[in-house]
Design a protein around this motif. Structure first.
Motif, PDB file in Angstrom:
ATOM      1  N   VAL A  63      -7.869   5.340   4.688  1.00 29.73           N
ATOM      2  CA  VAL A  63      -8.236   4.983   6.058  1.00 29.73           C
ATOM      3  C   VAL A  63      -7.086   4.210   6.676  1.00 29.73           C
ATOM      4  O   VAL A  63      -6.324   3.553   5.977  1.00 29.73           O
ATOM      5  N   LEU A  85       2.392   1.630  -3.355  1.00 25.91           N
ATOM      6  CA  LEU A  85       1.415   2.126  -4.324  1.00 25.91           C
ATOM      7  C   LEU A  85       1.321   3.652  -4.234  1.00 25.91           C
ATOM      8  O   LEU A  85       1.371   4.358  -5.240  1.00 25.91           O
ATOM      9  N   ARG A  89       2.571   6.390  -7.100  1.00 26.27           N
ATOM     10  CA  ARG A  89       1.660   7.402  -7.639  1.00 26.27           C
ATOM     11  C   ARG A  89       2.226   8.803  -7.416  1.00 26.27           C
ATOM     12  O   ARG A  89       2.133   9.667  -8.286  1.00 26.27           O
ATOM     13  N   ASP A 104      -4.260   5.930  -1.388  1.00 29.12           N
ATOM     14  CA  ASP A 104      -4.341   4.634  -2.057  1.00 29.12           C
ATOM     15  C   ASP A 104      -5.647   4.498  -2.839  1.00 29.12           C
ATOM     16  O   ASP A 104      -5.778   3.633  -3.691  1.00 29.12           O
ATOM     17  N   HIS A 105      -6.617   5.364  -2.538  1.00 28.52           N
ATOM     18  CA  HIS A 105      -7.903   5.284  -3.230  1.00 28.52           C
ATOM     19  C   HIS A 105      -8.057   6.361  -4.302  1.00 28.52           C
ATOM     20  O   HIS A 105      -9.130   6.487  -4.880  1.00 28.52           O
ATOM     21  N   LYS A 139       0.830  -1.202   0.000  1.00 29.92           N
ATOM     22  CA  LYS A 139       0.000   0.000   0.000  1.00 29.92           C
ATOM     23  C   LYS A 139       0.868   1.256   0.000  1.00 29.92           C
ATOM     24  O   LYS A 139       0.626   2.203  -0.743  1.00 29.92           O
TER      25      LYS A 139
END
Lengths: 87, 492, 296, 336
Positions: B397, B236, B240, B424-425, B233
């Motif tokens: 979260v 990631l 990004r 992450d979202h 995570k």
């Protein structure tokens, strides 16, 4: 659902919850220890009570050690513990 | 015209040389801690300062407070650059009446809980690193005695942080204290007759030198090498972020950056490295808390200079000692907003983390989701304000706690200085930065609105019960310019 | 158009921290595992957890696959009873050896669908082939059910069965890969390659992905999110290919407009395979917004 | 999968692997206790990153390598150990820890039962100790209430002498019989013999000591007779539980002990007792042992005689019930 023995399910790793179910002859008791007790303690209690009702479980002691589990996890762990206790 | 210069007057004024006895020269400044504390006569209302370069391994603050407490001293202000778990038990000094006021950047764990419960009558003043330097230099806060723990000092107080048995590296935060405190006490477990070279603390700033048996708990000061995360995570988010930095065309010759030490920030550096090599680009400087990974970029020739206000691992400490362009800087040069030359103003990009961030991009790094003090202001608002582009990275979260939410419990960094949020979202851009928005869209970087992220988070964790606050204000959060940006309330 | 299955990401079925937001890595399919990654004592808890996750977590439209235990174990049937109700897109059957393995499971799935008012046939199936016998029966397995959307090679067990082990070049898998791929193509379903377990070896992983892409596989089972970007990158068409594909599609549209039966581009005739390839290129490039049929 | 570590479960007989755990603990300055039934290790890159062990209900030897702290390895270890012990029928787990770890262990579902300056005793069930205190006695204790804690292995005239003396000096006397079944004579028998031998003393209430009075849980060293660095801590803890909770609940203001000529651990325990009890306003009363032929009457002496078949010698040292019991198990014949 008839419970025959005490049982435990889940873990205390992040986002999980460990739930113990102890059938006993007394009024039900639910003990919750949670990293997010202030924020979500009530909701966790409601969820557990509703699952107990759904499964027609009474006279049981439920010990919960929660590490920030989401509802679906709490629900799965409680159902697993009940399933094991009913064996 | 004035009278002619009267040489007799001068002789009378200055006195004439009568000879010297070399043996009567003052030997050195070494005294015991007890002697120093008695001699300095620290009393009611005084302010003493510390630094937190020894982090969780700090022993000095407690040594000093214990002695003062035994003496029955009351009502003093402690003014550390930050507080760590090493100071967890300071509640006892509040209860004994020794500490009546605290100014710090960070406060956490048990002491945070104590303060949040209302143990201290005067609210804690929370300042950023730049804000602290400003408060000292402007005279807003006066330091009576600065206690400076160092890794190595000579008998007259020429000292540094990177030699000795328990090194901490840069002494950046304490450099402001030593210049402005009434009295300066240097404390170490390695004190030599031989002059310390190079030194970060010059002896002319030092009044006393104290030798103690142990200045810090080595394994709690820092780790040997900061490990790169393998958490998918964090990777990631880091990837990004690096892609965004690339898309924003920041990675150009002589660009400058600061990345934090959190799992994802550190990994951002790794992905940036690949891009720098690919594009054959060299950065001018990296700023901030320095880790071994940044050192590696420097040693590979990818970053020309390291400006180091604080070392985060032993690799960084060794580099500070050995690499000439790995340079120790003080907190004022780092981030004092009244100092137009402060280096945060030269940052092209900073990557920061957050405990909470909201629809306005306001960031909280000070209180947990339960409202309790458990963080540090640090250089967060300083670098956000100074940099051309400020990127905050965070998972949407954590466990069951939403990081992205409607309203943060406390503001440390105002949203107007935060440009991009990478989670992450999904990634959100502050609507104030239409230029960034346009550029990222052009580069086909997927963007969502901050509102979408808030809703996603709430859908996952559900709405929490509100925090029950008391009436008492337990903390005052100062913005770097000294204005008050938020109040921290007592939690019941 | 066929669904993209470049990456099928394993997630251990008993790990809530991973299960709760595994979709953030954006694999083409998520595969919840109830089989090898779950110890015997935790089979029940994994089953409950995956079932609750499928019912409550929004996986943002990503295909959900559950690898159940085989029906020859004491867990297989219980897995199906619990999981089919939670309506994943696909049930993946491990260690498939014959078409009967598929029919047997299909019958049970159909019964459960019926009992729970789920349209019969909604639950798709996927078969992993992990033995010499399975490899030899690949075509009959691939054509054994309308529910079957793909077959996958499970190489770890297979090489043991062959009395060899895995090599970086993968010569020991050439036959199985060829056989499975041809079976899948003949049956017009997906062919997915086996996992690559050395997460740290990015070079080796890249080589293997390039290899299976060249063979014709649709994608790979993967065990760590870090592997996703690499696969997607390798499967991504080159700019030239995209440009050509766009020209092909434009030519079709032009021909349609003109009601012309013959389509040509730069003087060359465009036939069906060229159109199909163009469509796939655009799909892989993520440019295409054409309708995706569910499942196949 | 994404796991970057493996776990290993080590059972008692796997000496080699246990040695590895011991070496690991040594590097972080923790002593490995060889009295464990199971050890669980988390291994990363072939090195132990964290370890935990348990002997029956007691969790021991917890250690995490400095580099791996704050990675949640404790949570994994505790989860696994609790599940494992559960499968073996050990539902209630307890541990001793230093004060600095209290919060973290509390977050793993443990509750503090009692703490001293140096150690904290914790259990994983909230109500167990509360229930224990509630079930100690039904009777109302008024007036002068005294106590004795005894093993009674089996009850001798020496014990009886102490009980009678305390009984005569007080309104109520609680005799706590250590219930840990590691003694030669099983607890049920020890209890029955004591009951038969004290029937004539109306103010004596026999109480099963249970888990909180000199049990292998609250006082692990006592039963191993080891004299390590933790003994002072264990003594203090055991006696603090007694003073702060048990004595308070039962209104006890005195505790009698016999002088201890032989056992080093018991002797030390008594010494600590004499320091701690007064802090809680409990009187510590040491009574000289009853002698027979210039030798203290002790249970071990009686057991030795029984082994040798010298029932004649025994007869004058023990109450009748004990005498009959010893004969019945040793196959001797009654002497009249």
């Amino acid at each position: 659902m008839k419970l025959n023995k005490r049982a435990i399910a889940g873990t205390m790793t992040s986002s999980d919850v460990m739930i113990e179910v102890i059938p006993w002859g007394k009024t039900s008791e639910i003990n919750i220890k949670s990293d997010v007790e202030k924020q979500y303690g009530d909701q966790i209690l409601d969820l557990i009570n509703s699952i107990l009702r759904e499964n027609d479980v009474d006279n049981v002691c439920i010990n919960v050690v929660d590490k920030g589990a989401l509802d679906f996890t709490i629900s799965a762990r409680l159902k697993t513990a009940l399933f094991r206790a009913a064996k | 015209m004035e009278d002619r210069y009267d040489i007799n007057e001068l002789l009378k004024e200055k006195g004439t040389f009568t000879g010297i006895d070399k043996s009567k020269r003052k030997k050195n400044k070494v005294r015991s801690l007890k002697y120093v504390i008695d001699a300095l006569d620290i009393k009611d209302g005084m302010t003493i300062s510390f630094h937190h370069h020894f982090r969780n391994g700090d022993l000095l603050a407690d040594m000093v407070l214990e002695l003062l407490d035994k003496k029955g001293t009351k009502n003093i202000t402690i003014f550390p650059s930050s507080l760590t778990t090493a100071h967890d038990h300071f509640g006892q000094y509040i209860q004994s009446g020794l500490i009546s006021r605290i100014c710090t950047s960070g406060i956490r764990d048990r002491l945070g809980e104590d303060i949040s419960s209302g143990m201290l009558d005067t609210p804690v003043i929370i300042r950023s690193h730049g804000g602290r330097a400003r408060a000292i230099e402007s005279g807003e806060e006066k330091i009576d005695v600065a206690f400076i723990a160092v890794a190595h000092s000579d008998v007259n107080g020429n000292a540094n942080g990177f030699e000795g048995v328990s090194p901490c590296g840069s002494l950046g935060y304490s450099m402001v204290d030593m210049k402005h405190a009434d009295k300066v006490v240097v404390v170490s477990d390695l004190i030599t007759e031989e002059i310390t070279i190079p030194f970060s603390v010059p002896s002319y700033n030092v009044d006393y030198v104290v030798k103690v048996e142990k200045i810090g708990i080595k394994e709690k000061i820092m780790s040997g090498a900061t490990r790169l995360t393998t958490n998918p995570k964090e990777l990631l988010i880091a990837k990004r972020t690096a892609d965004i930095i690339e898309a924003l065309e920041i990675i150009k010759e002589n660009f400058t950056f600061q990345t934090g030490t959190g799992g994802s920030s550190l990994a951002v550096t790794r992905f940036m490295r690949d891009k720098m090599i690919e594009k054959k680009i060299v950065a001018d400087f990296a700023l901030g808390g320095i880790t071994g990974h940044i050192v590696r970029l420097h040693e590979e020739g990818l970053v020309r200079k390291l400006l180091d206000v604080q070392c985060f691992d032993l690799d960084a400490v060794f580099s500070l000692k050995n690499n000439i362009r790995h340079f120790e800087i003080d907190a004022s040069f780092y981030a004092n907003p009244e100092n137009p030359g402060c280096v945060v103003n030269k940052l092209d990009v900073v990557v920061l983390s957050a405990l909470e961030i909201d629809r306005n991009f306001d960031v909280n790094v000070m209180t947990g989701s339960d409202g309790i003090l458990r963080g540090a202001s640090g250089g967060h608002c300083d670098t956000a304000a100074g940099s051309k582009i400020c990127i905050v990275t965070s998972p949407l979260v954590r466990g069951r706690i939403a990081t992205v939410k409607d309203k943060v419990l406390n503001i440390v960094t105002p949203g107007s200085t935060v440009d991009i949020l990478v989670t992450d979202h999904g990634t959100a851009v502050n609507p104030l930065r239409k230029d960034i928005m346009a550029l990222l869209k052009e580069k086909k970087i997927p963007i969502v609105s901050i509102d979408t992220l808030v809703e996603m988070a709430e859908k996952i964790v559900k709405k929490p019960n509100p925090i029950v606050y008391g009436d008492k204000v337990v903390g005052v959060i100062e913005y770097r310019d000294g204005s008050i940006i938020d109040l921290v309330k007592q939690v019941i | 158009m066929e669904k993209l299955r470049r990456t099928m990401l394993y997630v251990p079925g008993n790990n809530p921290a991973m299960i709760k937001d595994i979709y953030i890595y954006q694999p083409d399919s998520i595969m919840f595992d109830l089989e090898d990654s779950i110890s015997l004592a935790e089979k029940d808890s994994a089953r409950f957890l995956v079932s609750e996750a499928l019912t409550n977590v929004d996986y943002l439209g990503i295909e959900t696959v559950v690898r159940v235990n085989g029906l020859d174990t004491e867990f297989g049937l219980a897995d199906l009873e619990c999981i089919v109700k939670a309506q994943p897109d696909v049930i993946r059957l491990p260690k498939t050896e014959t078409s009967e393995d598929i029919s047997e499971m299909e019958a049970i799935i159909a019964r459960i669908e019926l009992e729970n008012n789920i349209p019969v046939g909604k639950t798709k199936m996927f078969a992993a082939i992990e033995s010499a016998k399975g490899v030899l029966n690949a075509y009959s397995i691939a054509t054994s059910s309308k529910r079957l959307v793909g077959i996958a090679l499970g190489a770890e067990d297979y090489v043991t069965n062959l009395r060899t082990n895995r090599s970086p070049e993968g010569i020991e898998l050439l036959f199985a890969r060829g056989q499975i791929l041809n079976a899948a193509r003949a049956a017009n379903i997906s062919a997915i390659d086996t996992i690559y377990s050395d997460i740290e070896n990015e070079e080796g992983f890249r080589r293997e992905v390039e290899h299976i892409k060249q063979l014709g596989f649709d994608g790979k089972s993967i065990i760590n999110p870090r592997q996703i970007d690499i696969v997607h990158e390798i499967y991504a068409p080159k700019p030239k290919e995209i440009e050509y594909a766009l020209q092909v599609i434009a030519a079709i549209q032009q021909a349609e407009k003109e009601n012309s039966g013959v389509i040509s581009l730069n003087g060359k005739m465009i036939d069906k395979p060229i159109v199909e390839r163009a469509e796939r290129v655009l799909q892989l490039a993520g440019i295409n917004d054409m309708e995706q049929s569910d499942g196949r | 999968m994404f796991y970057e570590y493996t776990k290993e479960y080590i059972l008692k007989n796997d000496e080699i692997k246990r040695h590895k755990s011991a070496l690991f603990l040594k590097t972080i300055d923790i002593e490995f206790d060889t009295n464990v039934d199971v050890t669980i290790n988390i291994v990363k890159n072939n090195q132990i990153a964290a370890t935990i062990s348990a002997e029956k209900n007691l969790i021991k030897c917890i250690g995490v390598a400095p580099d791996f702290r704050s990675e949640g390895l404790m949570n994994i270890l505790f989860s696994d150990l609790i599940s494992y012990q559960y499968s073996k029928g050990f539902y209630n787990l307890a541990l001793f820890t230093k004060a600095e770890y209290e919060t973290i262990i509390a977050s793993l579902g443990f509750y503090t039962i009692c703490k001293t300056k140096n150690i904290v005793f914790m259990e994983n069930h909230k109500n167990k100790f509360r229930d224990y205190l509630q079930n100690l006695t039904q009777s109302d204790c008024k007036g002068k209430v005294a106590s004795i804690v005894m093993n009674l292995n089996p009850i001798t005239n020496g014990h009886l002498y102490l009980i009678e003396k305390a009984s005569s000096e007080n309104d109520v006397l609680f005799v706590f019989i250590v219930s840990e079944d590691r003694s030669v004579v099983p607890f049920d028998i020890r209890y029955q013999l004591a009951e038969a031998s004290t029937r004539h003393l109306k103010n004596v209430i026999l109480v099963k000591g249970g888990e909180y009075i000199i049990s292998s849980t609250t006082f692990p060293s006592y039963f191993k007779k080891d004299y390590n660095s933790w003994i002072r801590n264990y003594c203090e803890l055991d006696l603090t539980i007694f003073s702060k909770h048990i004595a308070k609940k039962l209104n006890i203001s005195k505790r009698y002990v016999g002088t201890e000529p032989y056992c080093k651990v018991t002797n030390y325990y008594n010494k600590v007792m004499s320091e701690i009890l007064p802090k809680y306003n409990i009187e510590y009363i040491e009574v000289s042992r009853l002698l027979s032929e210039d030798d203290a009457i002790s249970a071990s002496r009686v057991r030795k005689l029984a082994d040798e078949g010298d029932f004649k010698a025994i007869k004058s040292l023990v109450p009748e019930a004990t005498y009959k019991y010893l004969i019945s198990i040793n196959g001797g014949s009654y002497e009249t």
